[in-house]
Design a protein around this motif. Structure first.
Motif, PDB file in Angstrom:
ATOM      1  N   ALA A 149       0.863  -0.831   0.087  1.00  0.00           N
ATOM      2  CA  ALA A 149       0.000   0.105  -0.028  1.00  0.00           C
ATOM      3  C   ALA A 149       0.680   1.605  -0.157  1.00  0.00           C
ATOM      4  CB  ALA A 149      -0.916  -0.322   1.250  1.00  0.00           C
ATOM      5  N   GLU A 150       2.453   1.093   1.015  1.00  0.00           N
ATOM      6  CA  GLU A 150       2.831   2.121   0.918  1.00  0.00           C
ATOM      7  C   GLU A 150       3.740   2.301  -0.213  1.00  0.00           C
ATOM      8  OE1 GLU A 150       5.031   1.532   4.059  1.00  0.00           O
ATOM      9  OE2 GLU A 150       4.381   2.735   5.207  1.00  0.00           O
ATOM     10  N   ASP A 151       3.786   1.139  -1.273  1.00  0.00           N
ATOM     11  CA  ASP A 151       4.332   1.358  -2.778  1.00  0.00           C
ATOM     12  C   ASP A 151       3.089   1.937  -3.175  1.00  0.00           C
ATOM     13  OD1 ASP A 151       6.816   0.702  -2.135  1.00  0.00           O
ATOM     14  OD2 ASP A 151       6.053  -1.294  -2.458  1.00  0.00           O
ATOM     15  N   LEU A 211       0.903   4.305  -2.669  1.00  0.00           N
ATOM     16  CA  LEU A 211       0.545   6.175  -2.659  1.00  0.00           C
ATOM     17  C   LEU A 211       1.781   6.658  -3.202  1.00  0.00           C
ATOM     18  CD1 LEU A 211      -0.022   6.057   1.337  1.00  0.00           C
ATOM     19  CD2 LEU A 211      -1.147   6.493  -0.765  1.00  0.00           C
ATOM     20  N   LEU A 212       3.609   6.147  -3.039  1.00  0.00           N
ATOM     21  CA  LEU A 212       3.858   6.280  -3.857  1.00  0.00           C
ATOM     22  C   LEU A 212       4.027   6.253  -5.959  1.00  0.00           C
ATOM     23  CD1 LEU A 212       7.192   4.955  -1.758  1.00  0.00           C
ATOM     24  CD2 LEU A 212       6.933   7.216  -2.066  1.00  0.00           C
ATOM     25  N   ARG A 213       3.458   5.208  -5.864  1.00  0.00           N
ATOM     26  CA  ARG A 213       3.382   5.253  -7.580  1.00  0.00           C
ATOM     27  C   ARG A 213       2.416   6.123  -7.576  1.00  0.00           C
ATOM     28  NH1 ARG A 213      -1.296   2.845  -9.529  1.00  0.00           N
ATOM     29  NH2 ARG A 213      -1.250   1.872  -7.640  1.00  0.00           N
ATOM     30  N   LEU A 214       1.529   6.401  -7.259  1.00  0.00           N
ATOM     31  CA  LEU A 214       0.295   7.463  -7.752  1.00  0.00           C
ATOM     32  C   LEU A 214       0.750   8.331  -7.759  1.00  0.00           C
ATOM     33  CD1 LEU A 214      -2.702   6.063  -5.640  1.00  0.00           C
ATOM     34  CD2 LEU A 214      -2.635   6.089  -7.577  1.00  0.00           C
ATOM     35  N   ALA A 271      -4.081  -2.107   0.082  1.00  0.00           N
ATOM     36  CA  ALA A 271      -3.504  -1.673  -1.536  1.00  0.00           C
ATOM     37  C   ALA A 271      -4.655  -0.057  -1.464  1.00  0.00           C
ATOM     38  CB  ALA A 271      -4.188  -2.849  -3.128  1.00  0.00           C
ATOM     39  N   VAL A 272      -3.497   0.466  -3.024  1.00  0.00           N
ATOM     40  CA  VAL A 272      -4.950   2.243  -2.879  1.00  0.00           C
ATOM     41  C   VAL A 272      -4.354   2.546  -4.120  1.00  0.00           C
ATOM     42  CG1 VAL A 272      -4.804   4.641  -2.200  1.00  0.00           C
ATOM     43  CG2 VAL A 272      -3.866   2.638  -0.569  1.00  0.00           C
ATOM     44  N   TYR A 291      -6.892  -4.361  -8.089  1.00  0.00           N
ATOM     45  CA  TYR A 291      -6.049  -3.885  -7.520  1.00  0.00           C
ATOM     46  C   TYR A 291      -4.478  -4.828  -8.032  1.00  0.00           C
ATOM     47  CZ  TYR A 291      -9.085  -2.425  -4.217  1.00  0.00           C
ATOM     48  OH  TYR A 291      -9.896  -1.465  -3.378  1.00  0.00           O
ATOM     49  N   HIS A 292      -2.882  -4.642  -7.733  1.00  0.00           N
ATOM     50  CA  HIS A 292      -2.424  -5.299  -8.034  1.00  0.00           C
ATOM     51  C   HIS A 292      -1.586  -5.915  -6.784  1.00  0.00           C
ATOM     52  CE1 HIS A 292       0.347  -2.181  -7.105  1.00  0.00           C
ATOM     53  NE2 HIS A 292      -0.030  -1.294  -8.283  1.00  0.00           N
TER      54      HIS A 292
END
Length: 100
Positions: free
Chosen positions: A12-14, A16-19, A90-91, A99-100
């Protein structure tokens, strides 16, 4: 009033960074506002995670938080792990396929 501890998984942190990186390419202030909208919306999970919709009918502990932002917004998939812990799994942006 009961309070839940809310934790983001590494995935989920990943997300957020991607978004954030995607939005950053468009506009820094929009990227910052989007991140703040997500973080602000997550606060409801500290008090009322069961008020969010079920992600799948057969698991009452796997739920989705709808996060309004602009014309679409975001969706956070989370699991109520115990009587005092919620894990955000996931976000994604609402226009993403899944979701991935």
């Amino acid at each position: 009033m009961k309070r839940y501890k809310v934790r983001f998984t590494v995935e989920a942190e990943d997300d957020l960074l991607r978004l954030y990186d995607f939005m950053l390419e468009q506009d820094l202030s929009v990227a910052d506002r989007a991140l703040q909208a997500i973080k602000g919306a997550v606060e409801i999970l500290r008090f009322s995670p069961f008020s969010c919709r079920k992600a799948v009918p057969e698991n009452p502990f796997l739920r989705e938080l709808i996060i309004p932002f602009g014309s679409a917004g975001y969706v956070a998939l989370f699991e109520i792990e115990s009587s005092n812990t919620v894990n955000i799994l996931a976000v994604r942006h609402q226009r993403e396929e899944d979701y991935h």
